[in-house]
Design an enzyme around this catalytic site. Structure first.
Site, short mmCIF file in Angstrom:
data_model
loop_
_atom_site.label_atom_id
_atom_site.label_comp_id
_atom_site.label_asym_id
_atom_site.label_seq_id
_atom_site.Cartn_x
_atom_site.Cartn_y
_atom_site.Cartn_z
N GLY A 110 32.04 33.99 25.66
CA GLY A 110 32.67 32.83 26.26
C GLY A 110 33.37 31.95 25.25
O GLY A 110 33.79 32.42 24.18
N LYS B 203 29.59 24.94 26.25
CA LYS B 203 29.77 26.39 26.20
C LYS B 203 30.03 26.90 27.61
O LYS B 203 29.21 26.70 28.51
CB LYS B 203 28.52 27.06 25.61
N VAL C 53 33.66 27.78 23.41
CA VAL C 53 33.03 26.49 23.12
C VAL C 53 34.11 25.43 23.08
O VAL C 53 35.14 25.59 22.40
CB VAL C 53 32.27 26.51 21.77
N ASP D 266 18.70 36.52 17.76
CA ASP D 266 20.03 36.73 17.16
C ASP D 266 20.25 35.76 16.02
O ASP D 266 21.31 35.14 15.90
CB ASP D 266 21.12 36.57 18.22
N GLY E 298 34.36 33.63 21.73
CA GLY E 298 33.62 34.83 21.34
C GLY E 298 33.52 35.79 22.50
O GLY E 298 34.14 35.61 23.55
N LEU F 257 36.94 24.76 20.55
CA LEU F 257 36.42 24.89 19.19
C LEU F 257 36.23 26.34 18.76
O LEU F 257 36.21 26.62 17.57
CB LEU F 257 35.06 24.16 19.10
N GLY F 258 36.06 27.24 19.72
CA GLY F 258 35.83 28.63 19.35
C GLY F 258 35.81 29.52 20.58
O GLY F 258 35.69 29.06 21.71
#
Length: 206
Positions: A21, A38, A23, A132, A18, A15-16
């Site tokens: 790491g 994650k 997802v 964050d 960054g 899904l993503g």
């Protein structure tokens, strides 16, 4: 990675990705329940004491009874990589909402801001600080009861993003960071989250 099994969940779609790491969407083998997993980078996962502190915070957040906190079902290690198994959300990030609408209507802005503040109140009461908070970490999902529900993501990810990867650096995302996060990130308290909420409100309004 597709087809890899973590606990009883099989990875089906990334899904993503960054700096800390990836997802993945994953599916339980028998009842087909879907979750998000994650997987933290090996460099981040290598500091086990630091990751364990993050796991402890994840457990603390998971114990707070608030509909705006994403459920975390499990944490652990897969080989050399730390992982979190959590609720899979259907909706959009606040970043995507702002990009699409440019300037949110006042009633929408106030509702989202109120829901974020409610989540922060519950977590701060439990002694947890996000550190964050930003539109990327605010997810808006359909909800039959209230129309739209705000979910706050990634408690503690800011702690992971700089661990032994760059060796230095403040914790957080610069555009949303309170001044004290630059000078003394380890001692920043709940007021830093409120500063970030103000930045988010400004962005929604303008």
């Amino acid at each position: 990675m597709i087809g890899t099994t973590i606990k009883e969940f099989r990875l089906i779609e990334r899904l993503g990705k960054g700096g800390w790491g990836e997802v993945w969407a994953a599916e339980q083998s028998i009842v087909k329940t879907r979750v998000a997993i994650k997987l933290l980078r090996s460099e981040v996962s290598g500091d086990q004491a630091h990751v364990q502190r993050f796991f402890n915070e994840a457990r603390a957040v998971g114990g707070i009874a608030h509909a705006g906190i994403v459920k975390i079902f499990d944490v652990g290690y897969q080989g050399e990589q730390a992982f979190l198994i959590m609720e899979l959300l259907a909706g959009e990030s606040l970043t995507a909402r702002i990009r699409r609408e440019t300037r949110l209507p006042l009633d929408e802005m106030l509702d989202i801001g109120r829901q974020i503040a409610s989540v922060l109140a519950a977590t701060h009461e439990a002694g947890v600080v996000h550190r964050d908070l930003k539109p990327d970490n605010v997810f808006v999902v359909p909800d039959a009861e209230v129309g739209e529900r705000v979910k706050i993501l990634d408690f503690g990810i800011a702690k992971l993003s700089t661990v032994n990867v760059t060796g230095t650096g403040s914790l957080g995302t610069p555009a949303y960071m309170a001044p004290e996060q630059w000078s003394s990130p380890a001692t920043a308290d709940h007021r830093a989250d409120l500063y970030s909420l103000g930045c988010i409100a400004f962005e929604m309004a303008t």
